[in-house]
Motif scaffolding. Structure first.
Motif, PDB file in Angstrom:
ATOM      1  N   ALA A 205      55.825 -52.659 -34.827  1.00 45.87           N
ATOM      2  CA  ALA A 205      56.320 -51.995 -33.641  1.00 45.87           C
ATOM      3  C   ALA A 205      55.355 -51.597 -32.720  1.00 45.87           C
ATOM      4  O   ALA A 205      54.696 -50.468 -33.155  1.00 45.87           O
ATOM      5  CB  ALA A 205      57.386 -51.133 -34.098  1.00 45.87           C
ATOM      6  N   GLN A 206      55.220 -51.520 -31.322  1.00 42.44           N
ATOM      7  CA  GLN A 206      54.692 -51.317 -30.388  1.00 42.44           C
ATOM      8  C   GLN A 206      55.439 -50.293 -29.356  1.00 42.44           C
ATOM      9  O   GLN A 206      56.528 -50.853 -28.791  1.00 42.44           O
ATOM     10  CB  GLN A 206      53.961 -52.220 -29.482  1.00 42.44           C
ATOM     11  CG  GLN A 206      52.730 -51.667 -28.428  1.00 42.44           C
ATOM     12  CD  GLN A 206      52.196 -52.947 -27.710  1.00 42.44           C
ATOM     13  OE1 GLN A 206      52.819 -53.663 -27.451  1.00 42.44           O
ATOM     14  NE2 GLN A 206      50.876 -52.740 -27.459  1.00 42.44           N
ATOM     15  N   ALA A 207      55.132 -48.917 -28.919  1.00 38.16           N
ATOM     16  CA  ALA A 207      56.026 -48.172 -28.328  1.00 38.16           C
ATOM     17  C   ALA A 207      55.935 -48.808 -26.940  1.00 38.16           C
ATOM     18  O   ALA A 207      55.154 -49.171 -26.226  1.00 38.16           O
ATOM     19  CB  ALA A 207      55.317 -46.824 -28.445  1.00 38.16           C
ATOM     20  N   ARG A 208      57.233 -48.617 -26.125  1.00 42.44           N
ATOM     21  CA  ARG A 208      57.629 -48.875 -24.925  1.00 42.44           C
ATOM     22  C   ARG A 208      57.703 -47.815 -24.136  1.00 42.44           C
ATOM     23  O   ARG A 208      58.440 -47.713 -23.135  1.00 42.44           O
ATOM     24  CB  ARG A 208      58.889 -49.899 -24.953  1.00 42.44           C
ATOM     25  CG  ARG A 208      58.491 -51.121 -25.548  1.00 42.44           C
ATOM     26  CD  ARG A 208      60.051 -52.051 -25.327  1.00 42.44           C
ATOM     27  NE  ARG A 208      60.913 -51.481 -26.147  1.00 42.44           N
ATOM     28  CZ  ARG A 208      62.268 -52.072 -26.188  1.00 42.44           C
ATOM     29  NH1 ARG A 208      62.363 -53.272 -25.429  1.00 42.44           N
ATOM     30  NH2 ARG A 208      63.107 -51.737 -26.781  1.00 42.44           N
TER      31      ARG A 208
ATOM     32  N   CYS B 171      54.624 -61.200 -30.613  1.00 43.56           N
ATOM     33  CA  CYS B 171      55.085 -61.199 -29.203  1.00 43.56           C
ATOM     34  C   CYS B 171      54.391 -59.995 -28.367  1.00 43.56           C
ATOM     35  O   CYS B 171      54.733 -59.924 -27.375  1.00 43.56           O
ATOM     36  CB  CYS B 171      56.605 -61.229 -29.206  1.00 43.56           C
ATOM     37  SG  CYS B 171      57.214 -62.732 -29.815  1.00 43.56           S
ATOM     38  N   LEU B 172      53.556 -59.097 -29.165  1.00 42.44           N
ATOM     39  CA  LEU B 172      53.127 -58.059 -28.590  1.00 42.44           C
ATOM     40  C   LEU B 172      51.683 -58.337 -28.079  1.00 42.44           C
ATOM     41  O   LEU B 172      50.921 -58.802 -28.416  1.00 42.44           O
ATOM     42  CB  LEU B 172      52.743 -56.921 -29.626  1.00 42.44           C
ATOM     43  CG  LEU B 172      54.015 -56.384 -30.484  1.00 42.44           C
ATOM     44  CD1 LEU B 172      53.396 -55.544 -31.458  1.00 42.44           C
ATOM     45  CD2 LEU B 172      55.044 -55.948 -29.629  1.00 42.44           C
ATOM     46  N   THR B 173      51.811 -57.719 -26.633  1.00 39.09           N
ATOM     47  CA  THR B 173      50.354 -58.064 -25.887  1.00 39.09           C
ATOM     48  C   THR B 173      49.614 -56.613 -25.962  1.00 39.09           C
ATOM     49  O   THR B 173      49.905 -55.719 -25.580  1.00 39.09           O
ATOM     50  CB  THR B 173      50.726 -58.130 -24.451  1.00 39.09           C
ATOM     51  OG1 THR B 173      51.505 -59.378 -24.235  1.00 39.09           O
ATOM     52  CG2 THR B 173      49.543 -58.337 -23.639  1.00 39.09           C
ATOM     53  N   LEU B 174      48.357 -57.067 -26.683  1.00 42.25           N
ATOM     54  CA  LEU B 174      47.654 -55.804 -26.935  1.00 42.25           C
ATOM     55  C   LEU B 174      46.521 -55.535 -25.914  1.00 42.25           C
ATOM     56  O   LEU B 174      46.160 -54.380 -25.731  1.00 42.25           O
ATOM     57  CB  LEU B 174      46.788 -55.901 -28.163  1.00 42.25           C
ATOM     58  CG  LEU B 174      47.755 -56.307 -29.490  1.00 42.25           C
ATOM     59  CD1 LEU B 174      47.212 -56.439 -30.687  1.00 42.25           C
ATOM     60  CD2 LEU B 174      48.632 -54.774 -29.738  1.00 42.25           C
ATOM     61  N   ALA B 175      46.122 -56.632 -25.229  1.00 37.01           N
ATOM     62  CA  ALA B 175      44.877 -56.587 -24.254  1.00 37.01           C
ATOM     63  C   ALA B 175      45.199 -57.741 -23.267  1.00 37.01           C
ATOM     64  O   ALA B 175      45.521 -58.800 -23.461  1.00 37.01           O
ATOM     65  CB  ALA B 175      43.740 -56.308 -24.562  1.00 37.01           C
TER      66      ALA B 175
ATOM     67  N   TYR C 227      44.293 -62.770 -39.226  1.00 33.37           N
ATOM     68  CA  TYR C 227      45.247 -63.976 -38.853  1.00 33.37           C
ATOM     69  C   TYR C 227      46.341 -63.718 -38.129  1.00 33.37           C
ATOM     70  O   TYR C 227      47.000 -64.469 -37.743  1.00 33.37           O
ATOM     71  CB  TYR C 227      45.469 -64.622 -40.325  1.00 33.37           C
ATOM     72  CG  TYR C 227      46.332 -63.854 -41.410  1.00 33.37           C
ATOM     73  CD1 TYR C 227      47.794 -63.748 -41.123  1.00 33.37           C
ATOM     74  CD2 TYR C 227      45.707 -63.133 -42.234  1.00 33.37           C
ATOM     75  CE1 TYR C 227      48.526 -63.069 -42.068  1.00 33.37           C
ATOM     76  CE2 TYR C 227      46.671 -62.394 -43.315  1.00 33.37           C
ATOM     77  CZ  TYR C 227      47.886 -62.393 -43.146  1.00 33.37           C
ATOM     78  OH  TYR C 227      48.647 -61.693 -44.163  1.00 33.37           O
ATOM     79  N   LEU C 228      46.841 -62.373 -38.104  1.00 35.18           N
ATOM     80  CA  LEU C 228      47.885 -61.838 -37.455  1.00 35.18           C
ATOM     81  C   LEU C 228      47.687 -62.095 -35.908  1.00 35.18           C
ATOM     82  O   LEU C 228      48.699 -61.692 -35.038  1.00 35.18           O
ATOM     83  CB  LEU C 228      48.374 -60.757 -37.710  1.00 35.18           C
ATOM     84  CG  LEU C 228      48.923 -60.423 -39.281  1.00 35.18           C
ATOM     85  CD1 LEU C 228      49.320 -58.950 -39.645  1.00 35.18           C
ATOM     86  CD2 LEU C 228      50.090 -61.234 -39.363  1.00 35.18           C
ATOM     87  N   PHE C 229      46.476 -61.949 -35.529  1.00 32.18           N
ATOM     88  CA  PHE C 229      46.153 -61.844 -34.065  1.00 32.18           C
ATOM     89  C   PHE C 229      45.595 -63.149 -33.462  1.00 32.18           C
ATOM     90  O   PHE C 229      44.982 -64.031 -34.345  1.00 32.18           O
ATOM     91  CB  PHE C 229      45.128 -60.731 -33.963  1.00 32.18           C
ATOM     92  CG  PHE C 229      45.325 -59.445 -34.286  1.00 32.18           C
ATOM     93  CD1 PHE C 229      45.699 -58.331 -33.356  1.00 32.18           C
ATOM     94  CD2 PHE C 229      45.153 -59.277 -35.837  1.00 32.18           C
ATOM     95  CE1 PHE C 229      45.955 -57.136 -33.860  1.00 32.18           C
ATOM     96  CE2 PHE C 229      45.802 -57.769 -36.224  1.00 32.18           C
ATOM     97  CZ  PHE C 229      45.917 -56.934 -35.174  1.00 32.18           C
TER      98      PHE C 229
END
Length: 830
Positions: A519-522, A611-615, A584-586
C-alpha cells in the motif's frame, strides 16, 4: 466397547429400520431429520452396533465447537473418554486410538483425510451432518468423497443429514440416493414478532427485548446476533442493571474452548444465563436449559469481490430456514418461546434458504485442493452447485502468481509443500519462501517470524477489542492458546529454530503472502493505493494516520457503500529493503497517455510495483505505437462513448446479442461493452494507424470494424436469422427495431391481414412485438400474440375503426383476409 448408556427415546429411532434396509442396498442416503431428532447423537451410537456397517464411521460436523461437544457427549454415553470408541479430529486437536470406531471430524479435516488416503481405508460410512448449511468446505469434501466412491470405493456409503430439504438440490449429485425422513420431536414454541420501532437502533431494541423476557419468563435465553461486535455491545448494555444470579455468556467461533464450553453448559443451581451467540448456535449444539430465543434476524455473510480479491463481510437478513432453525432451539428440551425482531410481513419476504457459500466465497483454497487432487478444472468433479467460473479463474491466477500451480493448473513442487503444510495458500507461500530470504539476507529467525505471523493471521487477534491500531508488530510475541500452538507446529514441520527475527521484517515477509496488497499513501489522510489496483484506508483513529509510509495490508475488508477497503492489520516496509529482497515484484514499463488539456502525447518509463507507480522518466523517442497505445488507454479510461456510435451500429449489436442468446451453437463473438473494452487491442488497435488525437476516433467506420469480427458465414447467418427488415404479406419492407428484451415491428393493421399467428425470428424463438397501426399510422394495439388479438380485442378495434376510417377494409375474419395497403375502392379497381 461398553454398552451405551440408554438415551431417552428419540424420534430418529423410528427410522432405524428403514435406514438399515437402505444401508443394505444403497451406498448413498439422504436423511431429513429436524433439529432435536437425534441424528447427531442417537443415530451414530446405534450405528456402532449395526452389522450393515463393517468399518469405521466418520461424522462430519461443520463447526469445531459442535464437533467437540458431540464427541464428549457420545463418549460419555459409552462411559468412556474421547479418544477411545469415539474419537475427535479438529484443527489443532486429534484424539483417536486403534480402538476408535466413530470419528467426529470437521470439514477441512475430512478433506485432508481424503487427500491423504484417497481410498479411505477402513472407513465404511461418512455422515455429512447439517449439510443444509452449505459451507464451502462441506461442498468440497462431498465432491471428493463422491469421486472416491465413484472411482475407488463402491462399498463406501455416504449419508447426507439435513434438518431441511427445502431449497436444496442434493439429488443433483446423489441421483440414486435413498431418501428417508424423520418427523422429529420438538416441544411447542410460541412465536411473537417485535419489529424494531422506526428510528431506534436495532441493538438497543434487542437489549430491551432480552430484558423483557428475563422479567416475564423463567429459564435461559439464547439471543442470536450477527457478529462479535454486536455481541460485545449487547453484553455491555445488559451488564447495567442485570438481575441478580443471571450470567451473560458470549458464544462465537474465536472464543477459547473453555469459554465455549461455559456457554453450552448448564448454569450453576439457582442461576440463569443469557447466551449471546452468532449463527454458530443455529444447529448441532444443544445448549442446556434454553427456553427463550430472541432473534435479531441478521447474520454475517462473506462475499468475495472478484475485481480485487477482497472479501466483504455483509450484514444480511437470515432466511426463512435459518429463522426456523433458530426459534427451534427454544423447543429442544422443553416448551419454549421465540421472539423475532421483525414483522410477520417481512418474514414472508425472506429468502427460503441461505445462499451456498461456494457461490460468493474466495475459492483460492478450493483451487489448491483441486490441484492437489489432480483436477485441472472444477468441472471434473460433481458439485451441489458448480463453483462460479469467474471466481475459479481468479483463484487459479493467484495460485500461479504464488508459483503454487503452473499454467495447466498442475501443482508445482512448491505448491505440493504448501498443501502439505495445511495453511492458507498465501501464508504457506510466505512460510516456505521465508527460508530463502533468511539465507539470502543472512537474518536468522525470519522463517520463525513467518510462523508467528501466519499463526496470528489464521487465529484470533490477541489485541482484539483493545483498539491498539493496525500495527501487526504490536501483536508479535503476544500469541497464546491455539495461535501459539499453531506457530510451534509450523516451526516443527519446517524444522526452524525457535529464535524469532525482529518484527521490523514483518512487512517484508507479508509481501511474500500479499504482493497485491502493498500500500502506497495517496496523501496524508490515511488513504492508500494497493499494488493490486484497489484502494484502502486506515481507521480514522489509527496512530499511523498522516505518516504516509509504505505498508503491507495483511487483513482488510471491503465496506458496504464505500470505495476504500478498511485496513485491520498491516506492517510497515521500507521500499529499498523490499526492492533489494524481492526484486521480481518490480518492473519498468513504457506508458503513454494523452494530456487531458492539451491533447498532446505524454510518454514515459514508469517504475512499477504492481499497479503502483514509484518513479517516472519522460521519453522522447515517440512512435506511432505510442500514439496507438495512448488512444486505446483513453478509450479504456473514458469509455466506449469516445467512438462514433450510431443507431445502425446499435441495432447491429443488438441483433448479434440476440443471436448469442438464442442460437449459441453458431459461435457468435461477444461484442458486449465489457468484452469490447477488454479486447480493445485486438479489434480496435489495427485501425488506429496514423491517428494522433482523440477527435480522430470519430472518423472511424465503427460498423465496418465490428462486422469484421464476424466471418462471412456468420454475417449471412445473422441476416437470415435476425434480419433488419420484415416483409409484410403486402410486399412492404418494414424496418425491425431491436431492443434488449426483443424486437418490435410497427405495421398498419391492414398489412397483417392473412397472418394467423405472430411472425417469429431466430428459428422461431423470438416473436415480433407487433405495434399495430391505424391507416393514419396511429397506435391501435401492441401484442406478441396476433392470434389472440384477432379472436379477442379485434372486434372492439374493428367497430371503432369502421366509424373512423370507413373507406378501409375492416373484415370479421382478418386472419383469412387478404392483406392490403389501400382503401376498399382501390382494391376493387385492382
Amino acid at each position: 466397547m461398553r454398552n451405551a448408556v440408554p438415551l431417552s427415546a428419540l424420534p430418529i429411532e423410528e427410522v432405524f429400520g428403514p435406514l438399515r434396509q437402505a444401508l443394505a442396498s444403497h451406498n448413498q442416503i439422504i436423511l431429513q431429520a429436524p433439529t432435536g431428532a437425534g441424528k447427531s447423537t442417537a443415530l451414530p451410537l446405534a450405528m456402532l452396533q449395526w452389522p450393515e456397517i463393517g468399518g469405521r464411521i466418520l461424522l462430519l460436523e461443520p463447526r469445531r465447537i459442535a464437533a467437540r461437544a458431540i464427541a464428549r457427549y457420545l463418549a460419555a454415553q459409552l462411559g468412556e473418554s474421547v479418544g477411545q470408541t469415539v474419537g475427535l479430529r479438529v484443527r489443532g486437536e486429534t484424539r483417536v486410538s486403534p480402538q476408535t470406531r466413530l470419528e467426529i471430524v470437521t470439514e477441512g479435516v475430512l478433506t485432508r483425510q481424503i487427500q491423504g488416503d484417497p481410498e479411505l481405508a477402513g472407513v465404511a460410512l461418512v455422515l455429512f451432518d447439517e449439510v443444509h448449511e452449505r459451507h464451502l468446505a462441506t461442498d468440497l469434501s462431498l465432491a471428493l468423497a463422491l469421486e472416491v466412491q465413484g472411482g475407488l470405493r463402491e462399498d463406501l456409503t455416504l449419508m447426507l443429514m439435513s434438518a431441511t430439504l427445502e431449497g436444496q438440490q442434493f439429488e443433483r449429485c446423489l441421483t440414486e440416493a435413498a431418501k428417508i425422513s424423520s418427523e422429529g420431536r420438538s416441544y411447542p414454541v410460541s412465536l411473537e414478532y417485535q419489529p424494531v420501532p422506526h428510528g431506534e437502533p436495532w441493538v438497543n431494541h434487542t437489549v430491551a427485548q432480552i430484558r423483557r423476557q428475563l422479567n416475564r419468563r423463567e429459564g435461559n435465553i439464547l439471543a442470536f446476533l450477527p457478529g462479535q461486535g454486536e455481541i460485545r455491545r449487547v453484553q455491555e448494555q445488559l451488564q447495567e442493571g442485570l438481575p441478580a444470579r443471571v450470567r451473560l455468556c458470549p458464544l462465537y467461533g474465536q472464543l477459547s474452548p473453555k469459554e465455549q464450553d461455559e456457554a453450552i453448559a448448564a448454569p450453576p443451581a439457582g442461576w440463569r444465563k443469557v447466551v449471546l451467540a452468532t449463527n454458530i448456535a443455529e444447529s448441532s449444539l444443544t445448549i442446556d436449559g434454553i427456553s427463550v430465543v430472541v432473534d435479531a434476524g441478521w447474520q454475517r455473510q462473506a462475499r468475495c469481490n472478484l475485481r480485487n480479491g477482497l472479501t466483504r463481510l455483509e450484514t444480511v437478513r437470515i432466511s426463512q430456514g435459518a429463522a426456523a432453525q433458530r426459534s427451534g432451539r427454544a423447543g429442544r428440551l422443553m416448551a419454549g418461546h421465540g421472539v423475532r425482531l421483525w414483522s410477520e410481513a417481512m418474514q414472508q419476504g425472506l429468502a427460503q434458504s441461505d445462499t451456498p457459500e461456494i457461490l460468493g466465497a474466495d475459492l483460492t483454497q478450493l483451487a489448491l485442493e483441486l490441484a492437489a487432487w489432480g483436477c485441472r478444472e472444477a468441472d471434473e468433479l460433481s458439485w451441489l452447485n458448480d463453483p462460479p467460473a469467474a471466481a475459479m479463474a481468479r483463484a487459479w491466477s493467484l495460485l500461479q502468481q504464488l508459483e503454487l500451480v503452473d499454467g495447466s493448473h498442475k501443482l508445482t513442487p512448491l505448491g505440493r509443500q504448501v498443501h502439505r503444510l495445511g495453511s492458507d495458500p498465501r501464508l504457506g507461500h510466505m512460510l516456505l519462501k521465508a527460508a530463502e530470504l533468511e539465507r539470502g539476507l543472512g537474518v536468522p529467525g525470519l522463517q520463525s517470524l513467518a510462523c508467528e505471523l501466519a499463526a496470528l493471521l489464521e487465529e484470533a487477534d490477541p489485541l482484539r477489542g483493545r483498539r491498539p491500531g493496525v500495527d501487526i508488530e504490536l501483536r508479535l510475541g503476544r500469541l497464546s492458546g491455539p495461535a501459539r500452538q499453531q506457530a510451534q507446529k509450523w516451526r516443527s514441520q519446517l524444522g526452524c529454530a525457535d529464535a524469532v527475527a525482529s518484527g521490523e521484517f514483518a512487512g517484508l515477509l507479508l509481501a511474500l503472502a500479499y504482493p497485491d496488497r502493498i500500500a502506497q499513501a495517496r496523501g496524508r489522510d490515511g488513504r492508500y493505493q494497493l499494488s493490486g489496483g484497489s484502494g484502502a484506508a486506515l481507521p480514522a483513529d489509527d496512530p499511523w494516520q498522516g505518516r504516509g509510509e509504505l505498508l503491507v495490508a495483511a487483513q482488510l475488508s471491503e465496506r458496504q457503500g464505500q470505495g476504500d477497503a478498511l485496513i485491520h492489520l498491516a506492517a510497515r516496509v521500507e521500499l529499498s529493503r523490499l526492492a533489494g529482497a524481492l526484486p521480481y515484484l518490480f518492473e519498468t514499463r513504457r506508458a503513454q497517455h494523452l494530456d487531458g488539456k492539451s491533447g498532446e502525447l505524454v510518454a514515459e518509463n514508469r517504475q512499477m510495483l504492481g499497479c503502483l507507480t514509484l518513479a517516472r522518466t519522460p521519453l522522447t523517442d515517440i512512435s506511432d505505437e505510442d500514439y496507438r497505445q495512448a488512444l486505446l488507454e483513453a478509450v479504456r479510461r473514458q469509455g466506449l462513448s469516445l467512438l462514433p456510435w450510431s443507431d445502425a451500429v446499435d441495432q447491429w449489436r443488438l441483433r448479434l446479442a440476440h443471436g448469442r442468446r438464442l442460437c449459441p451453437d453458431l459461435g457468435w463473438p461477444d461484442l458486449s461493452d465489457p468484452a469490447l473494452l477488454a479486447g480493445l487491442e485486438s479489434w480496435l488497435g489495427p485501425y488506429l494507424d496514423g491517428f494522433k488525437r482523440v477527435a480522430q476516433l470519430k472518423s472511424l467506420d465503427l460498423k465496418g470494424i465490428l462486422q469484421a469480427q464476424l466471418d462471412w458465414s456468420l454475417q449471412q447467418q445473422l441476416d437470415e436469422l435476425l434480419p433488419t427488415h420484415w416483409q409484410a404479406p403486402t410486399g412492404s419492407r418494414l424496418k425491425l427495431c431491436y431492443h434488449p428484451g426483443g424486437v418490435k415491428l410497427a405495421v398498419r393493421v391492414q398489412e397483417m391481414y392473412g397472418e394467423a399467428a405472430t411472425p417469429r425470428l431466430a428459428r422461431g424463438q423470438l416473436p415480433l412485438t407487433l405495434e399495430l397501426l391505424s391507416p393514419a399510422h396511429r397506435p391501435l394495439q401492441v401484442t406478441e400474440d396476433l392470434a389472440a388479438f384477432w379472436q379477442g380485442a379485434w372486434n372492439e378495434v374493428k367497430k371503432e375503426m369502421k366509424g373512423r376510417y370507413p373507406k378501409h377494409l375492416w373484415p370479421d375474419d382478418p386472419a383469412n383476409t387478404q392483406a392490403t395497403r389501400v382503401t376498399k375502392k382501390r382494391m376493387q379497381q385492382k
